[in-house]
Design an enzyme around this catalytic site. Structure first.
Site, PDB file in Angstrom:
ATOM      1  N   ASP A 533       1.022  -1.434  -0.061  1.00  0.00           N
ATOM      2  CA  ASP A 533      -0.322  -0.003   0.089  1.00  0.00           C
ATOM      3  C   ASP A 533       0.894   1.185   0.558  1.00  0.00           C
ATOM      4  OD1 ASP A 533       0.515   0.689   3.276  1.00  0.00           O
ATOM      5  OD2 ASP A 533      -0.256  -1.276   3.129  1.00  0.00           O
ATOM      6  N   GLU A 614      22.167 -22.637 -18.269  1.00  0.00           N
ATOM      7  CA  GLU A 614      21.328 -21.522 -17.941  1.00  0.00           C
ATOM      8  C   GLU A 614      21.823 -20.291 -17.123  1.00  0.00           C
ATOM      9  OE1 GLU A 614      17.776 -24.505 -15.718  1.00  0.00           O
ATOM     10  OE2 GLU A 614      19.639 -24.110 -14.691  1.00  0.00           O
TER      11      GLU A 614
END
Ligand code: DGJ
Length: 730
Positions: A533, A614
């Protein structure tokens, strides 16, 4: 001047570049809302209509049955003078009587944007931002109650903020039973409401439906803003889309319980409102005292929810987030949680850091498990002293080993919590919130500390400072892993004030840390995005968006989050596959592209288990993120396609001056020999030419923004691409 006051008619007009907000004190002293919409120079008083509506009552002194606050659009609806819709304000006096009569008592204009004591708020200056403040005071003669309505305006951003200060100027105690902040009354309209719902590991999914009779409401009674409903809401024309239609938003700058609703009344009028929840709320205000309702940020856009979101992004990124990291690209991190959970040692972390250095990652974050006897989640919260045996030394020594590898060092904490099995709880059982005599409710086996108490906050502050002073810690992850259920604080005057005072206590602790360590980057977290928030973003410029790192679910979570919050605020990491929560496997390239949509990019896996191939891909991702990070931090964000309704999901960042753009596309669904997909960028400089940095192809902006780009090579599920465009002159 953005705020214009007509002294004769007591009409108050707040103008931003693209919007106008207007209200007026009527002949009886009531403050009526007239208008919030596209910019206008007119007087909007003509929208008010009067007729006798039977069961809608009239204040005695008005003596005109065509006048009722039950019908007229209100600026700050209160209980007591006949408005029977959902009020924002309810008060009880010393005799136990409910009801007040708030009438106009004065106003003041000041340059710059107001601040709020002890609460986060939008900040903006008169000089640089053209910010202004309007304060309108309403008063209840009988009790001596004063209600000051504060309005801040940031004209260039089309932002208007609201807050309320309640003062007791009388001589006896008042109990505030409901204190909400902002309301918008619409005299008519056919609206949709958008809200953002979810659960742990699936936060802020978009919900949209038509406003009809009755009230639609969202909120939290969990003591935090919650995973379940975000304190942000959009009201829009029924047919509004990303780039069309009128839209209004409210965002609560507060991290505790809230309530927001949209109600269509008996006369087809609509009321949107937001503020504190009144559940478990009852706040005594003694003579001479005041109480502040946290801020609501409002915005209006005439041309769609995309523009509305951009207003909010700019406001939150540049006028709520603060400090050293606000405008800086954040370090790329490796977090130990999904790599090791509690099962690590100082040596294993150093190995993780060594590998991270090899992959050009900037920072190692030691997550949960470094303190007290914490080898699982049942104990030790509150004992913020390092487990020296496990770490092979102090935190400072470990940080030094990590720094020697060229990495920064970060740390996880959960300061508001205490485990029953902890030295802190054994010494101070009364420091936890519980209801005497009632079985406690445990969450993750832990209790919540009473943050309303200064002695509790001091203890935690000192413990945290001891660690932060001893070690070179450049980042803190501030977690919060349960809801508050038991509400009883020993020092409280009224238990109805505890949840509000708790949040103020949290802000006080965070503010002290921000002041003492101005360069410390704090990332908010509450089991992922359970406290995402604008209140937290005042202290922590980024928040861990969700514990769910599955890239498919993250498309939905980040898409929903983007309606109210800037990408710069979102922590987003690449994790291992199959994903720990969903069990899904998606290509590393997709995990990368999705995580790169956040300003807090990083990795959340055991790097030592990556294959050589990777590792090369991770190095390439890290390099690419470094290049695009300034655009993610400062660019204008566009949602191009929705993971909820479209076969592909796409988003875009465009430099504020249009000189470059980044378009990310992920294919979510594939049908046999499906139709060709196109992605249509927005916000490019019209009539300019843009070069695709990778292919060298040059496209006219107008064609890109009309027909779009074909995605011919994207045929397999989860195929994805990051297009980077530079304007040819740039
Ligand atoms: C919840 C957080 O969201 C996770 O990332 C992790 O930090 C754990 N808590 C640690 O307990």
């Amino acid at each position: 001047m953005s705020i214009v006051v007509d002294e004769e008619t007591l009409t108050f007009t707040i103008n931003t570049c693209a919007s106008t907000y207007q209200m007026q004190v009527d002949n009886h002293g009531y403050l009526l809302h007239l208008y919030y919409g596209a910019h206008t120079d007119g007087y909007m008083g003509y929208v008010l209509t009067y007729c006798d509506r039977g069961f809608s009552g009239t204040p005695q002194d008005v003596a005109d049955r065509t006048y009722s606050l039950d019908v007229l659009p209100q600026e700050y609806p209160f209980q007591g003078m006949g408005d029977m819709r959902n009020p924002l304000f309810v008060v009880r006096d010393a005799q136990g009587a409910y009801g007040c009569d708030l009438r106009f008592n004065g106003y003041a204009l000041t340059p710059g944007k107001y601040g709020l004591k002890g609460l986060p708020a939008v900040y903006a200056s008169a000089d640089a931002d053209g910010a202004e403040t309007l304060s309108i005071t309403l008063a209840d003669e009988r009790t001596g109650l004063e209600v000051e309505l504060l309005y801040g305006v940031l004209p260039q951003l089309d932002i208007i903020t609201r807050a309320v200060v309640v003062r007791n100027t009388g001589d006896s105690r008042l109990i505030v039973k409901r204190l909400q902040t902002a309301c918008l009354d619409f005299v008519h309209g056919d609206f949709d409401v958008m809200s953002f719902f979810g659960r742990h590991a699936m936060e802020r999914c978009l919900d949209r439906h038509r406003v009809s009779h009755g009230a639609f409401s969202i909120g939290s009674r969990r003591g935090s803003s919650s995973h379940q409903y975000n304190p942000m809401m959009v009201l829009c024309d029924h047919d509004a889309a990303e780039d069309s239609g009128k839209c209004w938003s409210m965002s609560f700058v507060y991290s505790g319980g809230f309530h927001a609703s949209v109600e269509k009344d008996q006369f087809e009028q609509t009321r949107m409102q937001m503020g504190l929840t009144d559940e478990l709320f009852s706040y005594p205000v003694e003579p001479g005292e005041e109480l502040v309702a946290p801020e609501v940020i409002m915005s209006f856009a005439n041309d769609g929810v995309g523009h509305l979101s951009q207003n909010l992004h700019q406001c939150i990124a540049k006028h709520v987030c603060r400090g050293y990291w606000r405008d800086r690209v954040r370090p790329i991190l490796i977090n130990s949680w999904e790599a090791h959970y509690f099962d690590f040692t100082g040596d294993s972390l150093v190995e993780l850091a060594r590998k991270a250095a090899d992959l050009n990652i900037d920072m190692l974050v030691m997550d949960d498990g470094w303190f007290g006897k914490r080898d699982n989640d049942t104990c030790a919260l509150g004992d913020w002293q390092p487990n020296v045996a496990k770490l092979g030394g102090t935190v400072g020594e470990l940080a030094r080993r990590v720094n020697e590898l060229g990495l920064k060092f970060g740390l996880w904490v959960e300061p508001e919590m205490v485990s029953i099995d902890s030295d802190l709880y054994r010494a101070h059982p009364d420091w936890a919130l519980d209801v005497p005599g009632k079985p406690m409710v445990l969450g993750r086996d832990q209790l919540v500390l009473d943050m309303t108490r200064a002695d509790v906050r001091d203890n935690i502050f000192e413990q945290l400072c001891a660690v932060l002073d001893e070690a070179n810690i450049e980042y803190l992850k501030w977690d919060f892993n349960r809801s508050i259920v038991d509400v009883f604080s020993r020092p409280a005057r009224d238990q109805g004030q505890v949840l509000y005072d708790y949040v103020l206590g949290l802000y006080d602790l965070l503010e002290r840390l921000c002041q003492r360590y101005p360069k410390l980057l704090i990332e908010g977290c509450a089991g992922g995005g359970g406290r995402f928030d604008a209140g937290m973003l005042y202290y922590t410029p980024q928040i861990w968006t969700s514990d769910n790192t599955d890239a498919v679910n993250r498309l939905a979570i980040q898409y929903g989050t983007s309606f109210g919050y800037p990408a710069s605020a979102m922590g987003a990491h690449v994790s291992a596959c199959p994903n720990e929560i969903t069990g899904r496997t998606v290509p590393l390239s997709m995990r990368g592209i999705v995580a790169m949509a956040g300003g807090g990019f990083g990795y959340e896996l055991d790097l030592l288990k990556l294959t050589d191939e990777e590792c090369d891909e991770v190095r390439a991702q890290v390099a690419e993120y470094r290049e695009i990070a300034p655009l993610v931090l400062n660019g204008k964000y566009y949602r191009l396609a929705s993971p909820f309704t479209d076969a592909l999901c796409a988003w875009e960042f465009v430099a504020q001056d249009g000189s470059e753009a980044l378009v990310a596309v992920v294919l979510c669904e594939v049908d046999g020999y499906g139709v060709s997909s196109y992605v249509v960028p927005r916000g490019l400089t019209p009539d300019a030419m843009y070069r695709d940095v990778e292919s060298g192809a040059v496209y006219p902006a107008n064609a890109l923004m009309d027909t779009g780009l074909p995605l011919a090579t994207m045929t397999s599920p989860f195929s994805n691409h990051l297009f980077r465009f530079k304007r040819v002159d740039a």
